[in-house]
Motif scaffolding. Structure first.
Motif, PDB file in Angstrom:
ATOM      1  N   SER A   1      54.029  45.026  31.360  1.00  0.00           N
ATOM      2  CA  SER A   1      53.394  45.229  32.658  1.00  0.00           C
ATOM      3  C   SER A   1      52.913  46.667  32.817  1.00  0.00           C
ATOM      4  CB  SER A   1      54.364  44.863  33.785  1.00  0.00           C
ATOM      5  OG  SER A   1      55.517  45.690  33.744  1.00  0.00           O
ATOM      6  N   ALA A   2      53.440  47.577  31.996  1.00  0.00           N
ATOM      7  CA  ALA A   2      52.971  48.958  32.040  1.00  0.00           C
ATOM      8  C   ALA A   2      51.512  49.065  31.603  1.00  0.00           C
ATOM      9  CB  ALA A   2      53.845  49.833  31.146  1.00  0.00           C
ATOM     10  N   ALA A   3      51.033  48.069  30.853  1.00  0.00           N
ATOM     11  CA  ALA A   3      49.652  48.071  30.381  1.00  0.00           C
ATOM     12  C   ALA A   3      48.700  47.384  31.342  1.00  0.00           C
ATOM     13  CB  ALA A   3      49.573  47.399  29.007  1.00  0.00           C
ATOM     14  N   VAL A   4      49.231  46.817  32.426  1.00  0.00           N
ATOM     15  CA  VAL A   4      48.414  46.103  33.402  1.00  0.00           C
ATOM     16  C   VAL A   4      47.915  47.094  34.462  1.00  0.00           C
ATOM     17  CG1 VAL A   4      48.365  44.260  35.117  1.00  0.00           C
ATOM     18  CG2 VAL A   4      49.671  43.968  32.998  1.00  0.00           C
ATOM     19  N   ALA A   5      46.647  47.001  34.780  1.00  0.00           N
ATOM     20  CA  ALA A   5      46.045  47.910  35.749  1.00  0.00           C
ATOM     21  C   ALA A   5      46.752  47.820  37.094  1.00  0.00           C
ATOM     22  CB  ALA A   5      44.565  47.585  35.923  1.00  0.00           C
ATOM     23  N   THR A   6      46.932  48.953  37.739  1.00  0.00           N
ATOM     24  CA  THR A   6      47.596  49.013  39.038  1.00  0.00           C
ATOM     25  C   THR A   6      46.564  48.960  40.159  1.00  0.00           C
ATOM     26  OG1 THR A   6      49.341  50.383  38.070  1.00  0.00           O
ATOM     27  CG2 THR A   6      49.200  50.337  40.468  1.00  0.00           C
ATOM     28  N   ASN A   7      46.794  48.021  41.071  1.00  0.00           N
ATOM     29  CA  ASN A   7      46.006  47.881  42.304  1.00  0.00           C
ATOM     30  C   ASN A   7      44.565  47.429  42.110  1.00  0.00           C
ATOM     31  OD1 ASN A   7      48.235  48.657  43.895  1.00  0.00           O
ATOM     32  ND2 ASN A   7      47.739  50.831  43.619  1.00  0.00           N
ATOM     33  N   HIS A   8      44.205  46.979  40.927  1.00  0.00           N
ATOM     34  CA  HIS A   8      42.915  46.310  40.773  1.00  0.00           C
ATOM     35  C   HIS A   8      43.005  45.329  39.605  1.00  0.00           C
ATOM     36  CE1 HIS A   8      42.376  49.566  37.769  1.00  0.00           C
ATOM     37  NE2 HIS A   8      41.581  48.705  37.155  1.00  0.00           N
ATOM     38  N   PHE A   9      42.284  44.220  39.756  1.00  0.00           N
ATOM     39  CA  PHE A   9      42.355  43.165  38.752  1.00  0.00           C
ATOM     40  C   PHE A   9      41.533  43.516  37.515  1.00  0.00           C
ATOM     41  CE2 PHE A   9      43.523  40.659  42.512  1.00  0.00           C
ATOM     42  CZ  PHE A   9      44.624  40.001  42.017  1.00  0.00           C
ATOM     43  N   ALA A  10      42.052  43.098  36.372  1.00  0.00           N
ATOM     44  CA  ALA A  10      41.352  43.261  35.100  1.00  0.00           C
ATOM     45  C   ALA A  10      41.650  42.043  34.231  1.00  0.00           C
ATOM     46  CB  ALA A  10      41.786  44.544  34.398  1.00  0.00           C
ATOM     47  N   ALA A  11      40.769  41.800  33.264  1.00  0.00           N
ATOM     48  CA  ALA A  11      40.922  40.648  32.372  1.00  0.00           C
ATOM     49  C   ALA A  11      41.724  41.047  31.136  1.00  0.00           C
ATOM     50  CB  ALA A  11      39.552  40.119  31.966  1.00  0.00           C
ATOM     51  N   TYR A  12      42.731  40.239  30.794  1.00  0.00           N
ATOM     52  CA  TYR A  12      43.579  40.492  29.620  1.00  0.00           C
ATOM     53  C   TYR A  12      43.500  39.270  28.708  1.00  0.00           C
ATOM     54  CZ  TYR A  12      45.183  44.346  32.438  1.00  0.00           C
ATOM     55  OH  TYR A  12      45.209  45.491  33.197  1.00  0.00           O
ATOM     56  N   THR A  13      43.180  39.533  27.449  1.00  0.00           N
ATOM     57  CA  THR A  13      42.947  38.462  26.492  1.00  0.00           C
ATOM     58  C   THR A  13      44.116  38.350  25.518  1.00  0.00           C
ATOM     59  OG1 THR A  13      40.544  38.686  26.633  1.00  0.00           O
ATOM     60  CG2 THR A  13      41.416  37.621  24.663  1.00  0.00           C
ATOM     61  N   PHE A  14      44.515  37.120  25.274  1.00  0.00           N
ATOM     62  CA  PHE A  14      45.624  36.820  24.365  1.00  0.00           C
ATOM     63  C   PHE A  14      45.085  35.923  23.250  1.00  0.00           C
ATOM     64  CE2 PHE A  14      47.121  37.585  28.611  1.00  0.00           C
ATOM     65  CZ  PHE A  14      48.163  38.479  28.434  1.00  0.00           C
ATOM     66  N   THR A  15      45.243  36.397  22.010  1.00  0.00           N
ATOM     67  CA  THR A  15      44.704  35.686  20.856  1.00  0.00           C
ATOM     68  C   THR A  15      45.840  35.250  19.941  1.00  0.00           C
ATOM     69  OG1 THR A  15      42.700  37.036  20.945  1.00  0.00           O
ATOM     70  CG2 THR A  15      43.121  35.833  18.905  1.00  0.00           C
TER      71      THR A  15
ATOM     72  N   LEU B   1      39.374  20.594  17.679  1.00  0.00           N
ATOM     73  CA  LEU B   1      39.292  21.866  18.395  1.00  0.00           C
ATOM     74  C   LEU B   1      40.486  22.757  18.059  1.00  0.00           C
ATOM     75  CD1 LEU B   1      38.129  20.738  21.958  1.00  0.00           C
ATOM     76  CD2 LEU B   1      36.739  21.638  20.084  1.00  0.00           C
ATOM     77  N   VAL B   2      40.222  24.049  17.958  1.00  0.00           N
ATOM     78  CA  VAL B   2      41.267  25.034  17.701  1.00  0.00           C
ATOM     79  C   VAL B   2      41.213  26.088  18.808  1.00  0.00           C
ATOM     80  CG1 VAL B   2      42.067  26.847  16.144  1.00  0.00           C
ATOM     81  CG2 VAL B   2      41.241  24.688  15.213  1.00  0.00           C
ATOM     82  N   LEU B   3      42.342  26.325  19.459  1.00  0.00           N
ATOM     83  CA  LEU B   3      42.420  27.337  20.511  1.00  0.00           C
ATOM     84  C   LEU B   3      42.308  28.723  19.890  1.00  0.00           C
ATOM     85  CD1 LEU B   3      43.011  28.066  23.507  1.00  0.00           C
ATOM     86  CD2 LEU B   3      45.436  28.076  22.898  1.00  0.00           C
ATOM     87  N   THR B   4      41.350  29.521  20.355  1.00  0.00           N
ATOM     88  CA  THR B   4      41.133  30.844  19.781  1.00  0.00           C
ATOM     89  C   THR B   4      41.578  31.977  20.698  1.00  0.00           C
ATOM     90  OG1 THR B   4      38.843  30.790  20.585  1.00  0.00           O
ATOM     91  CG2 THR B   4      39.252  30.097  18.303  1.00  0.00           C
ATOM     92  N   GLN B   5      41.421  31.817  22.012  1.00  0.00           N
ATOM     93  CA  GLN B   5      41.902  32.862  22.907  1.00  0.00           C
ATOM     94  C   GLN B   5      41.985  32.373  24.345  1.00  0.00           C
ATOM     95  OE1 GLN B   5      39.002  36.057  22.425  1.00  0.00           O
ATOM     96  NE2 GLN B   5      37.970  35.476  24.303  1.00  0.00           N
ATOM     97  N   VAL B   6      42.866  33.044  25.102  1.00  0.00           N
ATOM     98  CA  VAL B   6      43.023  32.801  26.530  1.00  0.00           C
ATOM     99  C   VAL B   6      42.915  34.149  27.237  1.00  0.00           C
ATOM    100  CG1 VAL B   6      44.660  32.147  28.346  1.00  0.00           C
ATOM    101  CG2 VAL B   6      44.444  30.736  26.298  1.00  0.00           C
ATOM    102  N   THR B   7      42.157  34.195  28.315  1.00  0.00           N
ATOM    103  CA  THR B   7      42.000  35.414  29.093  1.00  0.00           C
ATOM    104  C   THR B   7      42.436  35.148  30.526  1.00  0.00           C
ATOM    105  OG1 THR B   7      40.142  36.144  27.727  1.00  0.00           O
ATOM    106  CG2 THR B   7      40.378  37.177  29.883  1.00  0.00           C
ATOM    107  N   ALA B   8      43.228  36.047  31.096  1.00  0.00           N
ATOM    108  CA  ALA B   8      43.729  35.885  32.467  1.00  0.00           C
ATOM    109  C   ALA B   8      43.410  37.122  33.281  1.00  0.00           C
ATOM    110  CB  ALA B   8      45.233  35.639  32.451  1.00  0.00           C
ATOM    111  N   LEU B   9      43.225  36.924  34.597  1.00  0.00           N
ATOM    112  CA  LEU B   9      42.901  38.004  35.513  1.00  0.00           C
ATOM    113  C   LEU B   9      44.184  38.463  36.205  1.00  0.00           C
ATOM    114  CD1 LEU B   9      40.171  39.309  36.138  1.00  0.00           C
ATOM    115  CD2 LEU B   9      40.002  37.842  38.148  1.00  0.00           C
ATOM    116  N   LEU B  10      44.631  39.675  35.872  1.00  0.00           N
ATOM    117  CA  LEU B  10      45.926  40.167  36.339  1.00  0.00           C
ATOM    118  C   LEU B  10      45.793  41.559  36.959  1.00  0.00           C
ATOM    119  CD1 LEU B  10      47.969  39.352  33.095  1.00  0.00           C
ATOM    120  CD2 LEU B  10      47.771  37.892  35.121  1.00  0.00           C
ATOM    121  N   LYS B  11      46.779  41.893  37.806  1.00  0.00           N
ATOM    122  CA  LYS B  11      46.909  43.260  38.297  1.00  0.00           C
ATOM    123  C   LYS B  11      48.383  43.525  38.580  1.00  0.00           C
ATOM    124  CE  LYS B  11      46.762  42.856  43.335  1.00  0.00           C
ATOM    125  NZ  LYS B  11      46.161  43.380  44.583  1.00  0.00           N
ATOM    126  N   SER B  12      48.740  44.781  38.707  1.00  0.00           N
ATOM    127  CA  SER B  12      50.101  45.165  39.067  1.00  0.00           C
ATOM    128  C   SER B  12      50.065  45.914  40.399  1.00  0.00           C
ATOM    129  CB  SER B  12      50.727  46.056  37.994  1.00  0.00           C
ATOM    130  OG  SER B  12      52.025  46.476  38.383  1.00  0.00           O
TER     131      SER B  12
END
Length: 208
Positions: free
Chosen positions: A102-116, A58-69
């Motif tokens: 953190s400036a790229a993280v949505a303020t006051n609502h959650f959004a999914a951010y993917t790291f590859t 198996l090879v890790l291809t991406q991780v997605t997390a649910l974040l907000k600011s």
């Protein structure tokens, strides 16, 4: 209208089937209820564990997390990393999966951010790993957690915070993320695939 010959049609079907079979998700609770969130700065680093199961290659291809600011005024970088399993939470750092302001993280609502990862990260079979997110500077970013353990690979895992330590997901709600992998064919399987492709090509030539 042109139709594919039987050998080419079989080859196309084989390729599509193998592509679908080799993509997998090891952990996913992104779609679960959002029951709360922990701040990365004061509670973190924060982490979730996942297990690879019995499949090798198996090879890790991406991780997605649910974040907000909670505030656009505190701006600092976040780092997402892969760790080995330690005695009481994340162990040794294996690789950095990505960074995010953190400036790229949505303020006051959650959004999914993917790291590859820049390069695929090989994972061992029957092994527990940790995805850790930490705040490298002052920020108001929070990582959502859910008490719903019905997602893929969620119930048997653990979560970690610097404040509360490591806890089983059945005791403390895990953070919301997904972990995607790709299966790399073993050498014998790859040789079999190439051999099958050769037979299909030979059949195609005989038809001509």
């Amino acid at each position: 209208m042109h139709f594919l010959s039987k050998p080419l049609l079989l080859a196309a079907m084989l390729a599509a089937t193998m592509t679908a079979a080799h993509a997998a998700t090891l952990f996913d609770n992104l779609g679960a209820s959002r029951d709360g969130a922990d701040p990365l700065l004061s509670y973190g680093p924060l982490a979730d564990s996942f297990n690879t199961g019995t499949q090798a290659g198996l090879v890790l291809t991406q991780v997605t997390a649910l974040l907000k600011s909670d505030s656009a005024d505190l701006v600092g970088d976040l780092r997402v990393s892969l760790y080995s399993d330690g005695a009481s939470g994340p162990g040794a750092l294996l690789t950095t999966l990505g960074t995010l302001s953190s400036a790229a993280v949505a303020t006051n609502h959650f959004a999914a951010y993917t790291f590859t990862p820049t390069h695929g990260v090989a994972l061992a079979a029957d092994t527990t790993y940790w995805v850790q997110i930490e705040s490298l500077g002052a920020s108001a970013v929070e990582w959502s957690w859910s008490q719903d353990l019905s997602g893929t690979g969620v119930a048997g895992g653990s979560n970690y915070s610097a404040l509360f330590g490591s806890n089983a997901n059945t005791a403390f709600a895990p953070y919301q993320m997904s972990v995607s992998v790709q299966a790399v064919p073993e050498p014998a399987s790859a040789a079999l695939m190439l051999g099958g492709a050769g037979l299909l090509l030979a059949a195609r030539r005989r038809q001509r």
